[in-house]
Design a protein around this motif. Structure first.
Motif, PDB file in Angstrom:
ATOM      1  N   VAL A  11       6.255  -3.934 -10.522  1.00 54.38           N
ATOM      2  CA  VAL A  11       5.371  -5.060 -10.217  1.00 54.38           C
ATOM      3  C   VAL A  11       4.019  -4.736 -10.842  1.00 54.38           C
ATOM      4  CG1 VAL A  11       4.443  -6.542  -8.399  1.00 54.38           C
ATOM      5  CG2 VAL A  11       6.625  -5.352  -8.050  1.00 54.38           C
ATOM      6  N   GLU A  12       3.696  -5.405 -11.936  1.00 60.01           N
ATOM      7  CA  GLU A  12       2.578  -5.004 -12.791  1.00 60.01           C
ATOM      8  C   GLU A  12       1.220  -4.979 -12.086  1.00 60.01           C
ATOM      9  OE1 GLU A  12       4.585  -8.199 -15.339  1.00 60.01           O
ATOM     10  OE2 GLU A  12       4.998  -7.332 -13.354  1.00 60.01           O
ATOM     11  N   ASN A  13       0.961  -5.955 -11.217  1.00 62.08           N
ATOM     12  CA  ASN A  13      -0.362  -5.999 -10.579  1.00 62.08           C
ATOM     13  C   ASN A  13      -0.555  -4.888  -9.565  1.00 62.08           C
ATOM     14  OD1 ASN A  13       1.673  -7.674  -9.358  1.00 62.08           O
ATOM     15  ND2 ASN A  13       0.164  -8.421  -7.903  1.00 62.08           N
ATOM     16  N   TYR A  14       0.534  -4.292  -9.069  1.00 63.33           N
ATOM     17  CA  TYR A  14       0.419  -3.162  -8.147  1.00 63.33           C
ATOM     18  C   TYR A  14       0.608  -1.820  -8.845  1.00 63.33           C
ATOM     19  CZ  TYR A  14       0.895  -6.770  -4.565  1.00 63.33           C
ATOM     20  OH  TYR A  14       0.721  -7.886  -3.790  1.00 63.33           O
ATOM     21  N   ALA A  15       1.242  -1.808  -9.982  1.00 62.35           N
ATOM     22  CA  ALA A  15       1.507  -0.555 -10.695  1.00 62.35           C
ATOM     23  C   ALA A  15       1.343  -0.762 -12.195  1.00 62.35           C
ATOM     24  CB  ALA A  15       2.909  -0.045 -10.363  1.00 62.35           C
ATOM     25  N   ARG A  56      17.860 -12.296   3.557  1.00 61.29           N
ATOM     26  CA  ARG A  56      17.568 -13.096   2.344  1.00 61.29           C
ATOM     27  C   ARG A  56      17.349 -12.128   1.194  1.00 61.29           C
ATOM     28  NH1 ARG A  56      12.769 -10.296   1.815  1.00 61.29           N
ATOM     29  NH2 ARG A  56      11.614 -10.312   3.756  1.00 61.29           N
ATOM     30  N   ALA A  57      17.066 -12.669   0.031  1.00 62.05           N
ATOM     31  CA  ALA A  57      16.855 -11.820  -1.147  1.00 62.05           C
ATOM     32  C   ALA A  57      15.549 -11.043  -1.013  1.00 62.05           C
ATOM     33  CB  ALA A  57      16.822 -12.679  -2.406  1.00 62.05           C
ATOM     34  N   GLY A  58      15.575  -9.777  -1.385  1.00 61.09           N
ATOM     35  CA  GLY A  58      14.356  -8.989  -1.426  1.00 61.09           C
ATOM     36  C   GLY A  58      13.569  -9.302  -2.686  1.00 61.09           C
ATOM     37  N   ALA A  59      12.276  -9.039  -2.659  1.00 63.49           N
ATOM     38  CA  ALA A  59      11.416  -9.416  -3.784  1.00 63.49           C
ATOM     39  C   ALA A  59      11.819  -8.732  -5.086  1.00 63.49           C
ATOM     40  CB  ALA A  59       9.953  -9.101  -3.454  1.00 63.49           C
ATOM     41  N   GLN A  60      12.424  -7.537  -5.003  1.00 59.70           N
ATOM     42  CA  GLN A  60      12.796  -6.806  -6.217  1.00 59.70           C
ATOM     43  C   GLN A  60      14.287  -6.907  -6.515  1.00 59.70           C
ATOM     44  OE1 GLN A  60      11.995  -5.466  -3.316  1.00 59.70           O
ATOM     45  NE2 GLN A  60      12.952  -3.498  -2.937  1.00 59.70           N
ATOM     46  N   PHE A  61      14.935  -8.002  -6.060  1.00 59.61           N
ATOM     47  CA  PHE A  61      16.384  -8.106  -6.220  1.00 59.61           C
ATOM     48  C   PHE A  61      16.818  -8.047  -7.685  1.00 59.61           C
ATOM     49  CE2 PHE A  61      15.344 -12.522  -7.061  1.00 59.61           C
ATOM     50  CZ  PHE A  61      16.325 -12.934  -7.957  1.00 59.61           C
ATOM     51  N   ARG A  62      15.939  -8.412  -8.617  1.00 61.47           N
ATOM     52  CA  ARG A  62      16.314  -8.415 -10.022  1.00 61.47           C
ATOM     53  C   ARG A  62      16.526  -7.006 -10.573  1.00 61.47           C
ATOM     54  NH1 ARG A  62      18.839 -10.922 -13.055  1.00 61.47           N
ATOM     55  NH2 ARG A  62      17.545 -10.414 -14.851  1.00 61.47           N
ATOM     56  N   LEU A  63      16.116  -5.996  -9.835  1.00 60.70           N
ATOM     57  CA  LEU A  63      16.418  -4.623 -10.238  1.00 60.70           C
ATOM     58  C   LEU A  63      17.922  -4.460 -10.444  1.00 60.70           C
ATOM     59  CD1 LEU A  63      15.853  -1.551 -10.546  1.00 60.70           C
ATOM     60  CD2 LEU A  63      15.954  -1.390  -8.049  1.00 60.70           C
ATOM     61  N   PHE A  64      18.713  -5.133  -9.611  1.00 59.69           N
ATOM     62  CA  PHE A  64      20.153  -4.918  -9.600  1.00 59.69           C
ATOM     63  C   PHE A  64      20.901  -5.970 -10.412  1.00 59.69           C
ATOM     64  CE2 PHE A  64      18.407  -3.216  -5.608  1.00 59.69           C
ATOM     65  CZ  PHE A  64      18.720  -1.880  -5.791  1.00 59.69           C
ATOM     66  N   ALA A  65      20.440  -6.261 -11.605  1.00 53.87           N
ATOM     67  CA  ALA A  65      21.201  -7.103 -12.533  1.00 53.87           C
ATOM     68  C   ALA A  65      22.104  -6.179 -13.335  1.00 53.87           C
ATOM     69  CB  ALA A  65      20.251  -7.869 -13.447  1.00 53.87           C
ATOM     70  N   ASP A  66      23.422  -6.368 -13.221  1.00 53.81           N
ATOM     71  CA  ASP A  66      24.350  -5.418 -13.836  1.00 53.81           C
ATOM     72  C   ASP A  66      24.631  -5.777 -15.297  1.00 53.81           C
ATOM     73  OD1 ASP A  66      26.228  -7.477 -13.876  1.00 53.81           O
ATOM     74  OD2 ASP A  66      27.409  -6.701 -12.193  1.00 53.81           O
ATOM     75  N   PRO A 105       0.827  -1.208   0.000  1.00 50.58           N
ATOM     76  CA  PRO A 105       0.000   0.000   0.000  1.00 50.58           C
ATOM     77  C   PRO A 105       0.868   1.267   0.000  1.00 50.58           C
ATOM     78  CG  PRO A 105      -0.722  -1.556   1.689  1.00 50.58           C
ATOM     79  CD  PRO A 105       0.587  -2.037   1.202  1.00 50.58           C
ATOM     80  N   ARG A 106       0.288   2.337  -0.464  1.00 44.82           N
ATOM     81  CA  ARG A 106       1.033   3.584  -0.631  1.00 44.82           C
ATOM     82  C   ARG A 106       1.610   4.061   0.701  1.00 44.82           C
ATOM     83  NH1 ARG A 106       0.467   6.366  -5.414  1.00 44.82           N
ATOM     84  NH2 ARG A 106      -1.054   5.499  -6.881  1.00 44.82           N
ATOM     85  N   GLY A 107       2.876   4.463   0.652  1.00 52.21           N
ATOM     86  CA  GLY A 107       3.512   5.070   1.813  1.00 52.21           C
ATOM     87  C   GLY A 107       4.180   4.104   2.765  1.00 52.21           C
ATOM     88  N   ALA A 108       3.780   2.831   2.771  1.00 52.77           N
ATOM     89  CA  ALA A 108       4.342   1.931   3.779  1.00 52.77           C
ATOM     90  C   ALA A 108       4.369   0.476   3.356  1.00 52.77           C
ATOM     91  CB  ALA A 108       3.539   2.064   5.073  1.00 52.77           C
ATOM     92  N   GLY A 109       4.278   0.203   2.077  1.00 56.09           N
ATOM     93  CA  GLY A 109       4.197  -1.185   1.642  1.00 56.09           C
ATOM     94  C   GLY A 109       5.399  -1.643   0.850  1.00 56.09           C
ATOM     95  N   LEU A 110       5.213  -2.728   0.118  1.00 60.59           N
ATOM     96  CA  LEU A 110       6.285  -3.276  -0.700  1.00 60.59           C
ATOM     97  C   LEU A 110       6.587  -2.366  -1.887  1.00 60.59           C
ATOM     98  CD1 LEU A 110       4.852  -4.512  -3.474  1.00 60.59           C
ATOM     99  CD2 LEU A 110       4.163  -6.300  -1.911  1.00 60.59           C
ATOM    100  N   THR A 111       7.725  -2.577  -2.505  1.00 59.04           N
ATOM    101  CA  THR A 111       8.139  -1.758  -3.639  1.00 59.04           C
ATOM    102  C   THR A 111       7.363  -2.178  -4.881  1.00 59.04           C
ATOM    103  OG1 THR A 111      10.351  -1.454  -2.730  1.00 59.04           O
ATOM    104  CG2 THR A 111      10.063  -1.053  -5.091  1.00 59.04           C
ATOM    105  N   ALA A 112       6.493  -1.293  -5.348  1.00 60.71           N
ATOM    106  CA  ALA A 112       5.762  -1.547  -6.596  1.00 60.71           C
ATOM    107  C   ALA A 112       6.542  -1.019  -7.790  1.00 60.71           C
ATOM    108  CB  ALA A 112       4.383  -0.892  -6.533  1.00 60.71           C
ATOM    109  N   VAL A 113       7.254   0.095  -7.590  1.00 60.13           N
ATOM    110  CA  VAL A 113       8.144   0.651  -8.611  1.00 60.13           C
ATOM    111  C   VAL A 113       9.422   1.100  -7.916  1.00 60.13           C
ATOM    112  CG1 VAL A 113       8.473   2.369 -10.425  1.00 60.13           C
ATOM    113  CG2 VAL A 113       6.172   1.487  -9.957  1.00 60.13           C
TER     114      VAL A 113
END
Length: 416
Positions: A341-345, A299-309, A244-252
């Motif tokens: 994350v398409e379903n949230y954003a 552990r790995a965060g859900a958006q870890f693929r952001l950091f593929a170099d 949710p906005r302001g306090a939730g998981l990273t949607a973007v």
């Protein structure tokens, strides 16, 4: 030719029953694209993860509320099926903590980072984290742990309202209890009512000073501490949209250089002697400008693929390379890269991304998980609407069969 040792399989483990955990899919795709044989131990009935072409085999997870011995029994059965040592990749706190506690029992069958067995539990415990930060001189919001209703009142007087209420060990929250791991408390009555659920929650309630959100205030850092303690792969990211906005998981999120966040992450993991994948959440104080650590996820965060170099290296691949004795390539950080994350954003997924972008669910080389996600998500949203409207009947979910797993010989480079 793959950089990874494809003779060594991987087991992706998630105890949490969350069918929409996109990080699990990210781990399966990252390793599978590199040619690694990927086994998944998670609840994937009707989940998008089970439809991925990169999942070699799905294994039943431990039952909800499983004991350490039950989890060990499941992992031993999987190890027997595979027949050779595998890299174990925990994807939630409960998994990481159990793996840390049972490292000696798992070591013959699984390759694991070497670090103190209680460290993952210590940093994941929200109450312990305050002491960890104080020892390492890493800013952390003022945190109080009341032992009685009277101490709840005292804490509110010290901290003021609103305050953030957290259960110190959220992985112990019973399923179906309705208790949330983190709540923004706006009244003394709300705080008192939460405290009364302490026994049910299974851990202590802590009250934490509230740092208000704002533009460019929410940050995260994903990294991998190798066998020598050096932080490799990953990087700092800025949370552009939460759900949710302001306090939730990273949607973007966006890969954004930040020397202060990087230095705090390296200092903390170095002080602790931490080894393995980690995911840190920070919030910048609007008054002082200091970055405060809010959470340490071992552990790995859900958006870890952001950091593929530029070499395709991410924290999960770094883990596999390091534990199999291979060198990690020196890639170039792709600053400006986005993760959505398409379903949230959904609208963000359609906008142009000049710095490059990876979607959580859709991938041109692995389309089935995206299709399953949207089908399951529509049913999930429909059920929630029926519940809010007070309707007694709700649509019956239809499980979508898992797509057949093709051969993993057609290796591809990962492109977050």
């Amino acid at each position: 030719m793959s950089l990874l040792d494809i003779r060594v399989p991987a087991v992706v483990l998630r105890i949490d029953r969350n069918p929409f955990h996109h990080g699990t899919l990210g781990a399966v795709r990252s390793l599978g694209r590199a040619g690694v044989e990927v086994h998944v131990v998670a609840d994937t009935a009707g989940s998008p993860v089970g439809a991925s072409r990169y999942a070699r085999q799905m294994h039943p997870p431990p039952p909800p509320g499983a004991s350490t011995e039950e989890i060990l029994a499941v992992l031993r059965r999987v190890a027997d099926r595979i027949g050779r040592p595998a890299v174990l990749v925990p994807m939630d706190d409960a998994s990481a903590i159990t793996v840390g506690r049972t490292r000696e029992e798992l070591a013959p069958s699984y390759l694991l980072p070497e670090m103190p067995g209680t460290l993952a539990e210590r940093v994941a415990d929200k109450a312990e984290l305050a002491a960890v930060c104080a020892s390492a001189e890493v800013p952390h919001p003022v945190t109080l742990v009341p032992d009685s209703p009277a101490e709840v009142e005292d804490a509110l007087r010290q901290l003021g309202l609103p305050v953030v209420a957290k259960w110190s060990r959220p992985w112990l929250l019973p399923a179906g209890s309705g208790l949330r791991s983190t709540v923004l408390v706006r009244s003394p009555q709300q705080a008192r009512e939460l405290f009364l659920h302490t026994e049910e929650a299974g851990s202590r309630l802590l009250l934490q000073a509230y740092l208000s959100p704002g533009p460019d205030r929410d940050w995260f850092f994903h990294g991998y501490a190798d066998h020598s303690g050096s932080v490799r792969a990953g990087g700092p990211g800025r949370k552009q949209l939460a759900w949710p906005r302001g306090a939730g998981l990273t949607a973007v999120g966006c890969w954004t250089p930040n020397a202060d966040v990087q230095a705090l992450a390296e200092r903390l993991t170095g002080e602790l002697g931490y080894r393995g994948i980690f995911d840190l959440d920070f919030r910048r104080c609007g008054q002082t400008g200091r970055y405060h650590l809010l959470d340490f996820n071992p552990r790995a965060g859900a958006q870890f693929r952001l950091f593929a170099d530029s070499t395709g290296l991410d924290v999960v691949r770094a883990l596999h390379l390091d534990l199999t004795g291979r060198s990690l390539p020196a890639g170039t950080p792709l600053a400006g890269r986005a993760f959505v994350v398409e379903n949230y954003a959904p609208m963000a997924a359609l906008r142009a991304a000049p710095g490059g972008r990876e979607l959580a669910w859709y991938a041109a080389d692995d389309r089935s998980p995206g299709r399953v996600m949207w089908a399951q998500w529509c049913r999930h949203v429909s059920r929630r609407l029926y519940e809010r409207l007070g309707t007694t009947t709700s649509p019956t979910p239809r499980l979508i069969p898992r797509a057949a797993s093709p051969s993993l010989t057609d290796n591809e480079k990962a492109s977050s």
